[in-house]
Design an enzyme around this catalytic site. Structure first.
Site: not given
Ligand code: 4NP
Length: 149
Positions: A3, A6, A8-10, A119
């Site tokens: 993401c 690095n 939140c999402r990934s 996001d």
């Protein structure tokens, strides 16, 4: 799993897939990175950690790092969370073999719909829960593919 930051999402995608790989007794190596360098060395965002905890998943041990060209050598599949991450990773590809490794993660769960993992950074708690549900589903689809290999 890649993401922007690095944090939140990934890291969530990383931990979800790692847990599924472990449960199946497989040996695939799962990791995550961000395309930017702003958060290198940081723990995941506390809102993402809290959401993951609410689903009994721990992500607090992960630390942010930046995507690097050697990741093309070290990994067979590189999953981008959104179009911007996808383009940023592709811009580092050295050849067609590198390019072929780069996928949009939601293409696994929603083929041909060209969806992005939103996001959640500037939004509220619901955004984090939405990210969790999208990535839980997508990593289930990735697992199903891996066990058919
Ligand atoms: P991520 O979320 O890419 O899912 O880790 C973000 C983290 C940080 C920022 C934006 C998105 N930021 O602007 O600092």
């Amino acid at each position: 799993m890649v993401c922007l930051g690095n944090i939140c999402r990934s890291p969530l995608a990383d931990a979800l897939l790692q847990e599924k790989v472990n449960k199946r007794g497989l040996n695939h190596i799962v990791d995550s990175a961000g395309t930017c360098d702003n958060h290198i060395g940081q723990s995941p965002d506390s809102r993402m950690t809290a959401t993951a905890e609410s689903f009994d998943l721990s992500i607090n041990h992960l630390r942010a790092r930046q995507f690097e060209v050697s990741d093309f050598d070290n990994f067979d599949l590189i999953y981008a969370m959104d179009n911007s991450n996808f383009q940023n990773i592709l811009s580092l590809a050295r050849n067609e073999e590198d390019e072929r490794k780069v996928k949009m993660i939601l293409d696994e769960s929603h083929p041909k719909m060209q969806l992005e993992v939103p996001d959640p950074y500037f939004g509220g708690e619901r955004g984090f829960i939405e990210v969790y549900n999208l990535l839980d589903n997508a990593t289930d689809c990735i697992m199903n593919k891996l066990i058919k290999e």
